[in-house]
Design a protein around this motif. Structure first.
Motif, PDB file in Angstrom:
ATOM      1  N   PHE A   1     -12.616 -61.737  53.878  1.00 43.58           N
ATOM      2  CA  PHE A   1     -13.490 -60.312  54.624  1.00 43.58           C
ATOM      3  C   PHE A   1     -14.742 -60.307  54.119  1.00 43.58           C
ATOM      4  CE2 PHE A   1     -14.757 -56.334  56.103  1.00 43.58           C
ATOM      5  CZ  PHE A   1     -14.356 -56.490  57.531  1.00 43.58           C
ATOM      6  N   ALA A   2     -14.548 -59.809  52.878  1.00 47.37           N
ATOM      7  CA  ALA A   2     -15.905 -59.700  51.849  1.00 47.37           C
ATOM      8  C   ALA A   2     -17.035 -60.575  51.773  1.00 47.37           C
ATOM      9  CB  ALA A   2     -15.377 -59.159  50.535  1.00 47.37           C
ATOM     10  N   TRP A   3     -16.464 -61.889  51.479  1.00 46.89           N
ATOM     11  CA  TRP A   3     -17.390 -63.059  51.625  1.00 46.89           C
ATOM     12  C   TRP A   3     -17.901 -63.513  52.833  1.00 46.89           C
ATOM     13  CZ3 TRP A   3     -20.186 -64.748  47.832  1.00 46.89           C
ATOM     14  CH2 TRP A   3     -19.834 -64.234  46.514  1.00 46.89           C
ATOM     15  N   SER A   4     -17.266 -63.405  53.680  1.00 49.30           N
ATOM     16  CA  SER A   4     -17.916 -63.613  55.186  1.00 49.30           C
ATOM     17  C   SER A   4     -19.066 -62.856  55.456  1.00 49.30           C
ATOM     18  CB  SER A   4     -16.655 -63.342  56.219  1.00 49.30           C
ATOM     19  OG  SER A   4     -16.504 -61.888  56.366  1.00 49.30           O
ATOM     20  N   TYR A   5     -19.219 -61.510  54.727  1.00 51.13           N
ATOM     21  CA  TYR A   5     -20.417 -60.944  54.786  1.00 51.13           C
ATOM     22  C   TYR A   5     -21.370 -61.081  53.758  1.00 51.13           C
ATOM     23  CZ  TYR A   5     -18.457 -58.086  58.633  1.00 51.13           C
ATOM     24  OH  TYR A   5     -17.694 -57.572  59.831  1.00 51.13           O
ATOM     25  N   ARG A   6     -20.644 -61.229  52.476  1.00 51.28           N
ATOM     26  CA  ARG A   6     -21.880 -61.568  51.369  1.00 51.28           C
ATOM     27  C   ARG A   6     -22.439 -62.731  51.708  1.00 51.28           C
ATOM     28  NH1 ARG A   6     -17.099 -59.964  47.209  1.00 51.28           N
ATOM     29  NH2 ARG A   6     -17.450 -57.772  47.135  1.00 51.28           N
ATOM     30  N   ILE A   7     -21.801 -64.054  52.350  1.00 48.73           N
ATOM     31  CA  ILE A   7     -22.661 -65.089  52.670  1.00 48.73           C
ATOM     32  C   ILE A   7     -23.687 -64.939  53.617  1.00 48.73           C
ATOM     33  CG2 ILE A   7     -22.628 -67.599  53.655  1.00 48.73           C
ATOM     34  CD1 ILE A   7     -19.491 -67.673  52.449  1.00 48.73           C
TER      35      ILE A   7
ATOM     36  N   LEU B   1     -26.722 -58.240  45.287  1.00 46.10           N
ATOM     37  CA  LEU B   1     -25.827 -57.888  44.333  1.00 46.10           C
ATOM     38  C   LEU B   1     -25.186 -56.379  44.579  1.00 46.10           C
ATOM     39  CD1 LEU B   1     -27.564 -58.824  41.052  1.00 46.10           C
ATOM     40  CD2 LEU B   1     -25.637 -60.127  42.044  1.00 46.10           C
ATOM     41  N   VAL B   2     -25.677 -55.520  45.452  1.00 46.96           N
ATOM     42  CA  VAL B   2     -25.197 -54.274  45.865  1.00 46.96           C
ATOM     43  C   VAL B   2     -23.949 -54.521  46.599  1.00 46.96           C
ATOM     44  CG1 VAL B   2     -25.721 -52.318  47.408  1.00 46.96           C
ATOM     45  CG2 VAL B   2     -27.558 -53.153  46.125  1.00 46.96           C
ATOM     46  N   PHE B   3     -23.631 -55.485  47.214  1.00 50.89           N
ATOM     47  CA  PHE B   3     -22.424 -55.697  48.032  1.00 50.89           C
ATOM     48  C   PHE B   3     -21.246 -56.434  46.891  1.00 50.89           C
ATOM     49  CE2 PHE B   3     -25.848 -54.872  51.021  1.00 50.89           C
ATOM     50  CZ  PHE B   3     -25.379 -53.851  51.515  1.00 50.89           C
TER      51      PHE B   3
END
Length: 441
Positions: A197-203, A113-115
């Motif tokens: 971009f963000a969800w590629s890291y969140r996953i 959740l931090v991200f």
């Protein structure tokens, strides 16, 4: 109740818990700044700025650095509180493991959740989100790690056991940190699938947090604390004990050197992606390559370190570790200054030079991370040619060079402080205390 020593297998089961929480800690140390203070290259690839990276208080502190600092102050306050609750626990299943079991799930969830800042773009809501989730992250981290660290000494009934446990959890710590860098390898392929971009890291963060959760829960289900520890719930006031502890000069010396080490280590963990992308001008994939190489090479040195400890003592080796780590930072500071020291060459040098000091410092001394976060985010933007009042600040090569020099200073300071530490006196006291505990009733 008669207790027994852990077997080697059980020590490794215990160390898996460290693998879990070091993955989560690594995600915050490696990715908080990288995710929320994207480089110009990341922005071109689709990264979004969620919090204002510009300068704030007195033109020195960044918003992100200030948030990390506030959270760690909170963490420092809750540490003795959680320690006291654990010490006083009358849970029939033990004083430590029940705390760890309750903390594991929220600890892993909050790390993700931090991200997950809710507003797309720079917003005060995102700033508050990061602040609140980080505070909760450190609260649940304390709830897991404080009892876990207490078990290290309680499970280590002999000097041999304590050394073996320290070696095991040191290995799992470094491998956990390396696993936290996997998004540098996995995010790009995912990006082509999710087109975000963000969800590629969140996953990646979700998957790694799930793995971390399983690792943290394994020792809580596989180890029966009461088999190994027959401890009476403490009735001592934790804060009075803390005050008494801080009156011990040897403890203060060791703590000060430990602080210097963790600041230098966190500067490395946080700064590695920036050193790779900005200073070395390499693809972010090399962050994982360099850290992986350093981890594997460090692991190769572990059997050697255990033998050196018995021959030279811990103090001399830790000082050697500090100076070796400082040398690695000197190389980092000279990237782009010395002819030919660019690209992959300095990365290989840093891996080779730092691996042995990392092995020494990983096994022997066992949060200060906030200070390092504050230092990094404030110094990384030094020398930027952009408008300092704008929200378009990214790490500069000059700022990163200053960070490396600051890290050298902290390593040198840690070595200097530890030179005055009376190791033999402390070890004698510890052995006498353990001897009294093992006397037959």
């Amino acid at each position: 109740m008669k207790t027994r020593r852990l077997t080697k297998k059980e020590m490794w089961i215990f160390a898996i818990g460290q693998l879990g929480w070091s993955i989560l800690g690594g995600l915050i140390n490696a990715w908080l700044v990288t995710f929320y203070l994207p480089t110009s290259g990341d922005i071109e690839a689709g990264a979004i700025k969620y919090v204002p990276p510009g300068l704030t208080v007195f033109g020195i502190l960044t918003v992100l650095g200030l948030i990390a600092f506030i959270c760690r102050i909170f963490d420092a306050v809750t540490d003795p509180w959680i320690a006291s609750l654990s010490d006083r626990s009358t849970n029939p299943k033990g004083r430590r493991i029940p705390f760890m079991k309750r903390a594991a799930i929220p600890f892993a969830v909050i790390a993700v959740l931090v991200f997950c800042a809710p507003v797309k773009g720079i917003s005060i809501i995102n700033t508050i989100w990061v602040l609140v989730t980080l505070i909760l992250f450190y609260l649940f981290m304390t709830m897991y790690c404080t009892p876990y660290n207490a078990l290290i000494s309680e499970f280590g009934k002999t000097q041999e056991d304590r050394m073996y446990i320290s070696t095991a959890i040191s290995l799992t710590f470094f491998f956990g940190t390396m696993i936290a860098y996997l998004p540098f390898v996995l995010a790009a392929p995912l990006r082509s699938l999710v087109n975000n971009f963000a969800w590629s890291y969140r996953i990646c963060f979700i998957v790694l947090s799930a793995i971390a959760l399983v690792c943290m829960l394994i020792p809580t289900f596989k180890l029966n604390e009461k088999e190994f520890v027959d401890a009476v719930p403490s009735k001592t006031n934790a804060f009075k004990s803390l005050v008494k502890t801080f009156k011990n000069k040897e403890f203060l010396k060791f703590s000060a050197s430990d602080i210097a080490y963790f600041i230098a280590l966190t500067l490395f963990q946080t700064g590695l992606p920036f050193f790779v992308k900005v200073s070395m001008e390499l693809p972010e994939l090399y962050s994982m390559v360099f850290l992986g190489g350093m981890t594997v090479l460090s692991a190769c040195f572990y059997p050697v370190v255990s033998k050196l400890v018995s021959k030279f003592g811990k103090k001399k080796l830790v000082i050697t570790g500090f100076l070796g780590l400082a040398l690695a930072y000197v190389v980092t500071a000279l990237i782009g200054v010395v002819p030919g020291l660019k690209g992959i060459v300095p990365g290989i040098l840093i891996v080779v030079i730092a691996s042995f000091p990392m092995a020494l410092l990983g096994i022997i001394p066992q949060a200060i991370v906030a200070v390092a976060m504050l230092v990094f985010t404030s110094l990384a933007i030094l020398g930027t040619k952009q408008d300092l009042t704008s929200n378009d600040l990214t790490a500069s090569e000059f700022g990163l060079r200053i960070i490396a020099i600051v890290a050298v200073a902290f390593c040198s300071l840690g070595a200097l402080i530890l030179a005055f530490y009376k190791e033999k006196k402390v070890m004698k006291t510890i052995e006498e205390a353990h001897a009294k505990e093992n006397l037959p009733e």
